[in-house]
Design a protein around this motif. Structure first.
Motif, PDB file in Angstrom:
ATOM      1  N   SER A  49       2.021  16.791  62.084  1.00  0.00           N
ATOM      2  CA  SER A  49       1.423  15.668  62.138  1.00  0.00           C
ATOM      3  C   SER A  49       0.532  15.219  60.887  1.00  0.00           C
ATOM      4  CB  SER A  49       0.340  15.862  63.326  1.00  0.00           C
ATOM      5  OG  SER A  49      -0.405  14.719  63.545  1.00  0.00           O
ATOM      6  N   TYR A  50       1.058  14.439  60.040  1.00  0.00           N
ATOM      7  CA  TYR A  50       0.265  13.560  58.974  1.00  0.00           C
ATOM      8  C   TYR A  50      -0.948  12.846  59.232  1.00  0.00           C
ATOM      9  CZ  TYR A  50       4.758  14.490  56.385  1.00  0.00           C
ATOM     10  OH  TYR A  50       5.824  15.048  55.780  1.00  0.00           O
ATOM     11  N   SER A  51      -0.807  12.201  60.528  1.00  0.00           N
ATOM     12  CA  SER A  51      -2.232  11.661  61.189  1.00  0.00           C
ATOM     13  C   SER A  51      -3.262  12.693  61.413  1.00  0.00           C
ATOM     14  CB  SER A  51      -1.826  10.766  62.284  1.00  0.00           C
ATOM     15  OG  SER A  51      -1.384  11.597  63.108  1.00  0.00           O
ATOM     16  N   ILE A  53      -3.699  15.701  59.813  1.00  0.00           N
ATOM     17  CA  ILE A  53      -4.375  15.991  58.559  1.00  0.00           C
ATOM     18  C   ILE A  53      -5.201  15.050  57.996  1.00  0.00           C
ATOM     19  CG2 ILE A  53      -3.804  16.758  56.204  1.00  0.00           C
ATOM     20  CD1 ILE A  53      -1.412  18.377  57.637  1.00  0.00           C
ATOM     21  N   GLU A  54      -4.540  13.958  57.910  1.00  0.00           N
ATOM     22  CA  GLU A  54      -5.447  12.612  57.441  1.00  0.00           C
ATOM     23  C   GLU A  54      -6.838  12.440  58.237  1.00  0.00           C
ATOM     24  OE1 GLU A  54      -5.060   7.798  56.870  1.00  0.00           O
ATOM     25  OE2 GLU A  54      -3.334   9.034  57.652  1.00  0.00           O
ATOM     26  N   LEU A 116       3.655  24.389  55.917  1.00  0.00           N
ATOM     27  CA  LEU A 116       2.670  23.068  55.438  1.00  0.00           C
ATOM     28  C   LEU A 116       2.188  23.502  54.062  1.00  0.00           C
ATOM     29  CD1 LEU A 116       0.751  20.739  55.841  1.00  0.00           C
ATOM     30  CD2 LEU A 116      -0.647  22.267  56.971  1.00  0.00           C
ATOM     31  N   ILE A 118      -0.272  21.303  51.073  1.00  0.00           N
ATOM     32  CA  ILE A 118      -1.080  20.371  50.791  1.00  0.00           C
ATOM     33  C   ILE A 118      -1.396  20.618  49.318  1.00  0.00           C
ATOM     34  CG2 ILE A 118      -3.289  19.054  50.945  1.00  0.00           C
ATOM     35  CD1 ILE A 118      -3.409  19.789  53.940  1.00  0.00           C
ATOM     36  N   LYS A 146      -1.079  15.088  48.403  1.00  0.00           N
ATOM     37  CA  LYS A 146      -0.137  14.824  49.128  1.00  0.00           C
ATOM     38  C   LYS A 146       0.155  15.971  50.264  1.00  0.00           C
ATOM     39  CE  LYS A 146       3.787  16.679  46.229  1.00  0.00           C
ATOM     40  NZ  LYS A 146       5.227  15.822  45.662  1.00  0.00           N
ATOM     41  N   VAL A 147       0.929  15.616  51.498  1.00  0.00           N
ATOM     42  CA  VAL A 147       1.103  16.491  52.515  1.00  0.00           C
ATOM     43  C   VAL A 147       2.725  16.714  52.547  1.00  0.00           C
ATOM     44  CG1 VAL A 147       0.696  17.042  54.962  1.00  0.00           C
ATOM     45  CG2 VAL A 147      -1.010  15.922  53.764  1.00  0.00           C
ATOM     46  N   GLU A 148       2.966  17.611  52.820  1.00  0.00           N
ATOM     47  CA  GLU A 148       4.548  18.212  52.883  1.00  0.00           C
ATOM     48  C   GLU A 148       4.724  19.023  54.137  1.00  0.00           C
ATOM     49  OE1 GLU A 148       6.125  17.609  48.230  1.00  0.00           O
ATOM     50  OE2 GLU A 148       5.977  19.582  49.389  1.00  0.00           O
ATOM     51  N   SER A 156      12.674  18.481  55.700  1.00  0.00           N
ATOM     52  CA  SER A 156      11.463  17.912  56.079  1.00  0.00           C
ATOM     53  C   SER A 156      11.684  17.685  57.843  1.00  0.00           C
ATOM     54  CB  SER A 156      11.197  16.645  55.314  1.00  0.00           C
ATOM     55  OG  SER A 156      12.062  15.776  55.729  1.00  0.00           O
ATOM     56  N   SER A 158       8.635  16.176  61.005  1.00  0.00           N
ATOM     57  CA  SER A 158       7.125  15.521  61.340  1.00  0.00           C
ATOM     58  C   SER A 158       6.982  15.463  62.972  1.00  0.00           C
ATOM     59  CB  SER A 158       7.011  14.009  60.860  1.00  0.00           C
ATOM     60  OG  SER A 158       7.959  13.110  61.213  1.00  0.00           O
TER      61      SER A 158
END
Length: 540
Positions: A49-51, A53-54, A116, A118, A146-148, A156, A158
């Motif tokens: 989840s990118y959201s 981490i954001e 993961l 960062i 950036k996040v990977e 990749s 998500s």
């Protein structure tokens, strides 16, 4: 299942590797050592989840010490710290396993797993980062990271495009008051009870809702106007619409009105009971919160009887949870290091699972420990320590734990493989060579020492106290306790030749404690047995 996790620059961990047990993992440690961080790392990696981490923020995830060290260096872009979090799987039987298997990991070995990262986005924002670092008041470029999310096969993924079927549940008892946590439990209960019929039920509800919407404008049933431009209709577009209007009752009490302890049990029960593979990993944060003693026993029983092959991770401070769920499952989390108790013998693990009033978790978490074998010693030793060191034992990071003489070796087995200093204070029971020297010769080490009076005539604690303070006991103590005819020593320990004569060991110790606390002259003149003084000096 998850085999191990590796973290680099993740929150408080500069670098750590933790191997997991196949079914149950009990994470213990002092407050702030990172138990919750381990659970959070697992959930973040699996979620993709990118959201999330954001919302957490890169600045809250990147290790503070790594950031500080970089800012004290020459601040070269190439030296900017990276956060790496990796989950290694022991096996994987999900779809398309080739998407997860590869060498894209820091071990550089072919494994199933997820990673993961960062890291600074130097390709896109190299100039901006350089300007920040070279300015008169340089700041760390958190906003240019950036996040990977990549698998070990370098694919990749998500939260919207998952390449694995490992689902997880997070049960955080601190959040159970919140409405979304209750909604989540209701949803879990629905899917658990509906089994494979969830989609069918939702579809039927959609049809019922549609039919009811049409019936609103049936003139033979209701007085709705059918001439309006806007017609009312029940929403049925959401796949979770049916779940949104569900609630849970137990004994006719709705979940919103239940106590927090009841919600903890219900949440864990729902997570463990789901039969399918959508939730095969359960992360439980301090489940003992809000639970009474009996409810904690119910919780242990729930987890013990989990038959759905779920891998559980439990962060706890509770003695019962740690010992009843088998000490061989315990993973002790420290400052960038761990200790796994899976080498304990099954007999010792089983002993603590069955033993009453176990202090084993207190023992494991304490760096310096004095073990005692009776209530009388426990009542007095804190005071003896304070009289010797002019401060309570806990202020010197020394824990005092009482256990029976038969339990000492069980505790010492745990201590042998840990960085822990343990002093055992016990009676010689009339044979110092046999009961002390020979009996514990396999346990004595630099960090483990036995302390006992070497005179066989001083066979028990009370005899040692009496012989070192004879005048005090025959005058002041006799008067304080109202001892008239029998000898003071017989009052304390009973008649040695009569099995039915038990004496007043605990009561005598408590009386002595009150005398030492109320009169400083007694405390100054009272002689603490030499072997106890030696133990206190050695432990700290």
């Amino acid at each position: 299942m998850l085999d191990k996790i590796k973290l680099k620059n993740f929150k408080k961990f500069k670098e750590i590797e933790i191997s997991f047990n196949k079914h149950r993992n009990i994470l213990i440690g002092e407050n702030g050592v990172g138990k919750s961080t381990i659970l959070e790392a697992i959930s973040l990696i699996l979620s993709g989840s990118y959201s999330r981490i954001e919302s957490l923020g890169v600045d809250s995830l990147l290790n503070v010490e790594a950031v500080s060290d970089f800012m004290k260096s020459d601040r070269s872009i190439s030296k900017l710290p990276e956060l790496i979090a990796e989950l290694y799987f022991s096996d994987y039987d999900g779809p398309n396993p080739f998407l997860l298997n590869g060498k894209n990991n820091t071990d550089r070995t072919e494994r199933f797993g997820l990673q993961l990262k960062i890291l600074p986005n130097s390709e896109m924002f190299g100039m901006q980062i350089q300007e920040l670092l070279l300015s008169e008041s340089p700041t760390f470029p958190f906003d240019y990271y950036k996040v990977e999310f990549y698998s070990f096969a370098n694919k990749s993924y998500s939260s919207f495009r998952k390449i694995h079927n490992l689902g997880f549940d997070v049960i955080d008892t601190s959040l159970l008051k919140q409405s979304y946590a209750i909604k989540r439990f209701v949803s879990q209960s629905f899917h658990s009870q509906a089994a494979n019929s969830a989609n069918e039920i939702s579809q039927e509800f959609r049809q019922i809702s549609d039919d009811f919407s049409k019936s609103l404008y049936d003139p033979d049933r209701y007085k709705f106007s059918d001439k309006e431009k806007y017609r009312l209709k029940i929403k049925t577009k959401s796949a979770s619409q049916f779940e949104d209007i569900l609630t849970v009752h137990k004994d006719n009490i709705e979940i919103d009105n239940m106590g927090l302890g009841e919600r903890v049990l219900l949440s864990i029960e729902a997570s463990l009971s789901i039969q399918n593979k959508t939730s095969n990993i359960v992360l439980i944060e301090e489940p003992e919160n809000h639970l009474s003693y009996l409810n904690t026993k119910k919780l242990v029983d729930l987890i013990e009887n989990n038959t759905n092959a779920k891998q559980t991770f439990i962060a706890t401070h509770d003695n019962m949870i740690a010992s009843r769920l088998n000490l061989r499952n315990v993973i002790m989390i420290g400052e960038n290091k761990t200790a796994n108790l899976n080498k304990l013998t099954p007999a010792t693990a089983d002993f603590f699972a069955k033993a009453p009033n176990s202090n084993v978790l207190n023992f494991i978490l304490s760096k310096n420990v004095i073990l005692l074998e009776g209530d009388a010693e426990y009542i007095l030793l804190e005071k003896f320590y304070e009289m010797t060191k002019n401060k309570p034992a806990f202020q010197n990071d020394v824990a005092i734990i009482s256990c029976s003489g038969l339990t000492f070796k069980r505790y010492l087995e745990i201590a042998k493989d840990m960085d822990k200093k343990v002093a055992v204070i016990r009676d010689n029971d009339g044979d110092y060579e046999k009961n002390i020297v020979k009996n514990y010769e396999d346990y004595i080490s630099e960090n483990i020492q036995l302390f006992s009076d070497c005179d066989d005539n001083h066979w028990t604690f009370e005899v040692c106290l009496y012989d070192d303070n004879n005048d005090f006991y025959e005058t002041e103590f006799r008067k304080y306790c109202g001892i008239s005819k029998k000898s003071v020593l017989e009052y304390m320990i009973g008649d040695k030749n009569k099995k039915s004569s038990k004496g007043h060991k605990s009561e005598s110790a408590f009386s002595l404690l009150k005398m030492l606390e109320s009169d400083t002259d007694f405390a100054k003149s009272y002689v603490i047995p030499d072997y106890i003084n030696k133990a206190i000096e050695w432990i700290k």
